[in-house]
Every structure is written in C-alpha cells, then in structure tokens.
Design a protein around this motif. Structure first.
Motif, PDB file in Angstrom:
ATOM      1  N   PRO A   1       0.699  -1.238   0.223  1.00 37.12           N
ATOM      2  CA  PRO A   1      -0.038   0.187   0.607  1.00 37.12           C
ATOM      3  C   PRO A   1       1.050   1.171  -0.049  1.00 37.12           C
ATOM      4  CG  PRO A   1      -0.618  -1.719   1.949  1.00 37.12           C
ATOM      5  CD  PRO A   1       0.437  -2.316   1.044  1.00 37.12           C
ATOM      6  N   HIS A   2       0.604   2.626  -0.811  1.00 33.70           N
ATOM      7  CA  HIS A   2      -0.611   2.824  -1.316  1.00 33.70           C
ATOM      8  C   HIS A   2      -0.495   2.938  -2.523  1.00 33.70           C
ATOM      9  CE1 HIS A   2      -3.434   2.671   2.300  1.00 33.70           C
ATOM     10  NE2 HIS A   2      -2.675   2.504   3.165  1.00 33.70           N
TER      11      HIS A   2
ATOM     12  N   GLY B   1       6.408  -1.796  -4.969  1.00 31.97           N
ATOM     13  CA  GLY B   1       6.572  -3.044  -5.337  1.00 31.97           C
ATOM     14  C   GLY B   1       8.041  -3.366  -4.555  1.00 31.97           C
ATOM     15  N   LYS B   2       7.728  -4.635  -4.067  1.00 30.21           N
ATOM     16  CA  LYS B   2       8.968  -5.251  -3.542  1.00 30.21           C
ATOM     17  C   LYS B   2       9.084  -6.713  -3.886  1.00 30.21           C
ATOM     18  CE  LYS B   2      10.313  -2.417   0.247  1.00 30.21           C
ATOM     19  NZ  LYS B   2      10.617  -2.289   1.296  1.00 30.21           N
ATOM     20  N   PRO B   3      10.316  -7.251  -4.210  1.00 26.87           N
ATOM     21  CA  PRO B   3      10.221  -8.877  -3.554  1.00 26.87           C
ATOM     22  C   PRO B   3       9.874  -9.414  -3.043  1.00 26.87           C
ATOM     23  CG  PRO B   3      12.922  -7.175  -4.057  1.00 26.87           C
ATOM     24  CD  PRO B   3      11.761  -7.014  -3.572  1.00 26.87           C
ATOM     25  N   VAL B   4       9.118 -10.644  -3.085  1.00 23.35           N
ATOM     26  CA  VAL B   4       8.481 -11.104  -2.244  1.00 23.35           C
ATOM     27  C   VAL B   4       8.811 -11.287  -0.518  1.00 23.35           C
ATOM     28  CG1 VAL B   4       7.847 -13.063  -2.577  1.00 23.35           C
ATOM     29  CG2 VAL B   4       6.073 -13.160  -1.208  1.00 23.35           C
ATOM     30  N   SER B   5      10.025 -12.004  -0.870  1.00 25.71           N
ATOM     31  CA  SER B   5      11.852 -12.170  -0.270  1.00 25.71           C
ATOM     32  C   SER B   5      11.685 -11.046   1.048  1.00 25.71           C
ATOM     33  CB  SER B   5      12.741 -13.220  -0.625  1.00 25.71           C
ATOM     34  OG  SER B   5      13.157 -11.552  -1.458  1.00 25.71           O
ATOM     35  N   GLN B   6      11.466  -9.890   0.200  1.00 22.80           N
ATOM     36  CA  GLN B   6      11.572  -8.716   1.888  1.00 22.80           C
ATOM     37  C   GLN B   6      10.914  -8.132   2.518  1.00 22.80           C
ATOM     38  OE1 GLN B   6      14.058  -6.154  -1.234  1.00 22.80           O
ATOM     39  NE2 GLN B   6      15.124  -7.727  -1.945  1.00 22.80           N
ATOM     40  N   ILE B   7       9.097  -8.579   2.229  1.00 24.51           N
ATOM     41  CA  ILE B   7       8.440  -8.112   2.468  1.00 24.51           C
ATOM     42  C   ILE B   7       8.076  -7.999   4.220  1.00 24.51           C
ATOM     43  CG2 ILE B   7       7.199  -7.583   0.245  1.00 24.51           C
ATOM     44  CD1 ILE B   7       5.361  -9.552   1.542  1.00 24.51           C
ATOM     45  N   GLY B   8       8.962  -9.421   4.965  1.00 26.04           N
ATOM     46  CA  GLY B   8       8.155  -8.989   5.929  1.00 26.04           C
ATOM     47  C   GLY B   8       7.326 -10.183   6.378  1.00 26.04           C
ATOM     48  N   ASN B   9       7.007 -10.632   7.603  1.00 26.47           N
ATOM     49  CA  ASN B   9       5.104 -11.133   7.411  1.00 26.47           C
ATOM     50  C   ASN B   9       4.509 -10.435   7.905  1.00 26.47           C
ATOM     51  OD1 ASN B   9       3.782 -13.479   9.097  1.00 26.47           O
ATOM     52  ND2 ASN B   9       4.081 -12.989  10.737  1.00 26.47           N
ATOM     53  N   ILE B  10       3.654 -10.804   7.042  1.00 32.17           N
ATOM     54  CA  ILE B  10       2.064 -10.294   6.834  1.00 32.17           C
ATOM     55  C   ILE B  10       1.167 -10.695   6.553  1.00 32.17           C
ATOM     56  CG2 ILE B  10       1.404  -7.861   4.912  1.00 32.17           C
ATOM     57  CD1 ILE B  10       3.853  -6.853   4.070  1.00 32.17           C
TER      58      ILE B  10
ATOM     59  N   VAL C   1      -5.157  -2.213   0.620  1.00 35.12           N
ATOM     60  CA  VAL C   1      -4.761  -3.516  -0.290  1.00 35.12           C
ATOM     61  C   VAL C   1      -3.478  -3.821  -1.217  1.00 35.12           C
ATOM     62  CG1 VAL C   1      -4.744  -4.450  -2.807  1.00 35.12           C
ATOM     63  CG2 VAL C   1      -6.785  -2.898  -1.014  1.00 35.12           C
ATOM     64  N   TYR C   2      -2.640  -5.199  -1.126  1.00 36.25           N
ATOM     65  CA  TYR C   2      -1.175  -5.495  -1.609  1.00 36.25           C
ATOM     66  C   TYR C   2      -1.647  -6.243  -3.048  1.00 36.25           C
ATOM     67  CZ  TYR C   2       0.087  -4.602   3.048  1.00 36.25           C
ATOM     68  OH  TYR C   2       0.489  -4.234   4.444  1.00 36.25           O
ATOM     69  N   LEU C   3      -0.902  -6.004  -3.658  1.00 35.16           N
ATOM     70  CA  LEU C   3      -1.382  -6.436  -5.237  1.00 35.16           C
ATOM     71  C   LEU C   3       0.085  -7.094  -5.719  1.00 35.16           C
ATOM     72  CD1 LEU C   3      -1.372  -3.382  -7.605  1.00 35.16           C
ATOM     73  CD2 LEU C   3      -3.202  -4.535  -6.422  1.00 35.16           C
ATOM     74  N   ALA C   4      -0.432  -8.515  -6.453  1.00 35.94           N
ATOM     75  CA  ALA C   4       0.479  -9.606  -6.476  1.00 35.94           C
ATOM     76  C   ALA C   4      -0.028 -10.447  -7.572  1.00 35.94           C
ATOM     77  CB  ALA C   4       0.926 -10.533  -5.384  1.00 35.94           C
ATOM     78  N   SER C   5       0.955 -11.545  -8.053  1.00 39.46           N
ATOM     79  CA  SER C   5       0.254 -12.233  -9.342  1.00 39.46           C
ATOM     80  C   SER C   5      -0.955 -13.232  -8.704  1.00 39.46           C
ATOM     81  CB  SER C   5       0.808 -13.209  -9.953  1.00 39.46           C
ATOM     82  OG  SER C   5       1.565 -14.039  -9.127  1.00 39.46           O
TER      83      SER C   5
ATOM     84  N   ILE D   1       1.400 -13.404   3.319  1.00 33.04           N
ATOM     85  CA  ILE D   1       1.367 -13.033   2.182  1.00 33.04           C
ATOM     86  C   ILE D   1       2.817 -14.086   1.444  1.00 33.04           C
ATOM     87  CG2 ILE D   1       2.612 -11.455  -0.166  1.00 33.04           C
ATOM     88  CD1 ILE D   1       1.235  -9.664   1.639  1.00 33.04           C
ATOM     89  N   VAL D   2       3.102 -14.832   0.736  1.00 33.14           N
ATOM     90  CA  VAL D   2       4.269 -15.843   0.495  1.00 33.14           C
ATOM     91  C   VAL D   2       4.523 -16.081  -1.067  1.00 33.14           C
ATOM     92  CG1 VAL D   2       3.790 -17.028   2.935  1.00 33.14           C
ATOM     93  CG2 VAL D   2       2.327 -18.068   0.524  1.00 33.14           C
ATOM     94  N   ASN D   3       5.671 -16.699  -1.094  1.00 31.90           N
ATOM     95  CA  ASN D   3       6.256 -16.794  -2.459  1.00 31.90           C
ATOM     96  C   ASN D   3       5.409 -18.114  -3.093  1.00 31.90           C
ATOM     97  OD1 ASN D   3       7.586 -18.060  -4.602  1.00 31.90           O
ATOM     98  ND2 ASN D   3       9.949 -16.304  -3.663  1.00 31.90           N
TER      99      ASN D   3
END
Ligand SMILES: CC(C)[C@H](C(=O)O)[C@@H](O)C(=O)O
Ligand code: SF4
Length: 422
Positions: free
Chosen positions: A275-276, A281-290, A396-400, A413-415
């Motif tokens: 957000p927002h 964008g961040k690689p999923v490995s760098q976002i911590g525990n969400i 809101v978190y955007l992803a594939s 949120i995980v890889n």
C-alpha cells in the motif's frame, strides 16, 4: 526515420502518411466500448447538445460490468438508462448479464479487438487492448460523447518508450510480477502520456493473456497506452474470434523512441506492491511477515482463465487458512464456464473459497468483498490506492494470481513457490 506501431496506426486513422509525437490529430475510431459507469454522463451530454445521435452504432460495444449484477438502485438505474439509449440508437452489441464480463476481458475474448485498430473506452485500463497490436486508450465521458457523435476523436500523438524485456523467468514469476517491477523502476508517472511498447524474448514467449496483463497496467505508470507488435500468437487469437479484416502494423527498426529501457528478468522474484501505490513493489522475500484477512482473485488484470489455472494449481487439495476469506471472480461468463468445465471452481470451493459472478466488484470498492477498517487484502487487481477496496483504513497488496492463491493458503503473503511440489 521510421515509425512506431502507434504512430503508424494513428497516421492510418487520420488520413496521413506519417505522424510524429506531439502532433494533434483527429483519428477515426474503430471500436467504442461503453461500460456502466462513464456512459450515462456521455448520454446526458449527447441529449443536452441537440439530441445528438450515435454516428456509427455498429462500432459501439456495450457491457455493464462495474456494479453488476446491479448492486443497488443507483447502479440498476444507470444500466436501465444505457439499455434504453442503446435501443433508441440501434446499438446491437450489448452484453447482458449471463454473457457479460469485465470490459477489458470481454472485448478481446468476444473478437472485438483486432490489430491495427483504434479503440477507446471511458476507462483507464483500456490500454489492455494494445496487447493485440491496437491503439487503445482510456478517455473521459466528454470525449466519449464526442466520439459517439462523430466516430472520431482528437489525440496528441504520444512519444513511445521501448521496453526490452529479456531473460528467463523463474518458477512462480509471471507477467504481473514483470509489470510490477517495471512500475517500481519508473514510478507511477514514469510514462506520462507516452505509449509503452513491450518487446523482448519474454514478451514473445508470453501468451496473449499474459501480454494483456502487461498492457493493462501501463496506465499505472501514467501511460497513454500499452502496445505489443502482433505476431502469430496474436493472429491466431484474433482470427479464432473474428472474421473481420484488419491491417497489421509493426514498429520499424529505425523508429524513434523517447527512451529505451532494457530489463533482464532472470533474477526477478515474485513481486508484491505494498500500500498505497502500484509502484511500491518489493520482492516477496523482502516484505517480512504480513498476515492477511482476504485474498481476491479477479479483475481485468488477472481474472482470465490462465490466471484461474495458476491460482488453482497453488490451491488444489489445500485449505484456505483459518480467518482468511478468499473470493474468486472469473472476469467473464465464458471464463466462468471454462473454469467450471476444467474443475477449477470446485478446487477453489473445496479449499473454502467463494466464487462470484463476473464483475469488477471489489476491485474498485464496489461490492463483492469490501474491506473493513484495519483489514488487509492480497489482490490480483491493479490498484492499491487508499480506500480502493473499501475502508480508507484498509490495505491492498497487489500480486500475481499464484501469489494471491498461495497467500490465501498460508494466511500471510508468501512466495508461490513455498508450497510447490513440482
Ligand atoms: C470506473 C472507471 C472510470 C475506472 C477507471 O477508469 O479505471 C475503474 O475501472 C477503475 O479501475 O478505477
Ligand atoms: S476490473 Fe477493476 S481495474 Fe478493471 S475495469 Fe474493473 S474496476 Fe477498473
């Protein structure tokens, strides 16, 4: 000096040999798409200006999508008005509930998008249709009224940025991750009023649907349009849906670009836009525990059949985490039916997800999954602005689609590779 595909299409539609960026032109419009939100103001304008009529009803395609099946009286009145007007104007291409869908998924699926054409709609994500080699752009209701009355519209010829996307995508990385990475790099105004032309081996290898995901989000970098030179995949896709004749234009090797951006995606990880802004964008490995409350799969960005297949592959035989709501919204009726035939809807529902009728729905905070204050949603959509899916205090978190589905199972949120067996 050569021309870009965008310049060639605009020249051909304005009776010119060539056009150059910055020139103001009047272009013939081949397809005018009308949805439920921006069409009624255009109808009011036409009526207020001496009861103007639609110049070419056969070029107009109408599909109520944002608040359908109608969510309240206001949305019902809006579509009722469009229905009446369509009848008066003898517009026959009207996609009623049951064979409907999100406009940017439905228009190409039903064969209305052809290479070399000009397409407009009162919707910002009209850039999607550039994936088939068309010039497609979003406009406001005033321009929509003008185009309906005349069959033409003015444009300033945009400059083009060429994106060369090369390399080999890692497992679990898709078109959505690529476009989130591009927007991360150039920002939400990185392509202001420009055409984003996508090339490179990765784009060539992408399916037509994945190419639509790329072009769909061009507007999130401020672009006028997104575009991809047509190839055999494009022609197969189009010719299996339409018998109409069209001209194929492609960019010349010596076309002039305002910028050329090389991107090697071999090291790209699955991406999440925090957000927002879509540029966060961040690689999923760098976002911590969400941890998440909701996972939303659908929209004109990622609600097509390949998206549902990828999500189902993550979810098959597993359960949505306790406390998480997963909502699946196939983008069109045909996608819904296809997903049903393939058993994908069963997979989602067995996992504890719910499946809705096609609609834009919660993508723009309309209905079908609105968020409360403090809630967090991972979503396959294209915008994560403040309050986009509900409360201004939600996130809101955007992803594939794969990341959305894997996260629904994990409850955070995980890889998408986290659970893969293959
Ligand atoms: C309602 C419509 C005008 C709007 C747009 O133009 O994009 C919507 O589709 C969105 O995604 O926010
Ligand atoms: S699905 Fe979302 S982004 Fe696409 S047209 Fe609908 S509201 Fe806009």
């Amino acid at each position: 000096m050569g021309s870009t595909i965008t310049e060639k299409i605009l020249a051909a539609h304005s009776g010119r040999e060539t056009v150059r960026p910055g020139e103001l032109i009047n272009a013939e419009i081949d397809v005018i798409m009308c949805h439920d939100v921006t069409t009624t103001p255009a109808i009011d304008l036409l009526k207020a200006h001496g009861n103007l009529h639609v110049a070419y009803p056969e070029r107009v395609v109408i599909m109520p999508d944002h608040f359908v099946p109608n969510k309240d009286i206001k949305s019902a009145e809006m579509v009722a008005k469009i229905r009446r007007w369509a009848k008066e104007e003898k517009i026959e291409k009207f996609y009623e509930i049951g064979r409907h869908g999100v406009c940017h998924a439905l228009l190409p699926e039903q064969g209305h998008v052809r290479p070399g054409t000009t397409i407009i709609c009162g919707d910002s994500h009209t850039s999607t249709h550039g994936a088939l080699g068309a010039f497609a752009t979003g406009i406001g209701s005033t321009d929509l009224a003008a185009a309906l009355a005349t069959g033409e519209l003015w444009f300033k010829v945009p400059e083009t940025i060429l994106f060369k996307i090369n390399g080999t995508l890692q497992k679990g990385v898709f078109a959505k991750d690529v476009i989130l990475e591009i927007i991360r790099r150039i920002g939400v105004d990185g392509a202001l009023y420009k055409a984003m032309e996508f090339t490179g081996n990765v784009v060539e290898e992408f399916s037509v649907e994945s190419r639509m995901t790329l072009c769909n989000m061009a507007i999130e970098a401020g672009a006028k349009s997104g575009i991809i030179n047509p190839d055999d995949k494009t022609l197969d896709y189009v010719q299996s849906r339409s018998n109409e004749i069209f001209d194929v234009y492609t960019s010349d090797p010596d076309a002039e670009y305002s910028d050329v951006i090389d991107i090697d995606v071999s090291d790209l990880e699955p991406m999440v836009a925090l957000p927002h802004l879509p540029s966060n964008g961040k690689p999923v490995s760098q976002i911590g525990n969400i941890p998440i409350d909701q996972a939303w799969l659908g929209s004109c960005t990622n609600g097509r059949i390949e998206d549902l297949r990828k999500a189902a592959a993550e979810i098959k035989g597993k359960k949505v985490a306790q406390g998480v709501r997963m909502i699946v919204v196939p983008a069109t009726s045909d996608i819904w039916k296809q997903a049903n035939r393939e058993g994908l809807l069963d997979i989602f529902m067995e996992a504890g997800a719910t499946v809705s009728a096609p609609t834009c729905g919660a993508c723009l905070g309309g209905h079908m999954g609105i968020l409360a204050a403090g809630e967090r949603c991972i979503s396959s959509t294209n915008r994560n602005f403040v309050g986009r899916m509900g409360s201004p205090e939600s996130e809101v978190y955007l992803a594939s689609p794969a990341t959305v589905a894997a996260s629904a199972i994990a409850g955070k949120i995980v890889n998408p590779n986290a659970y893969r067996q293959d």
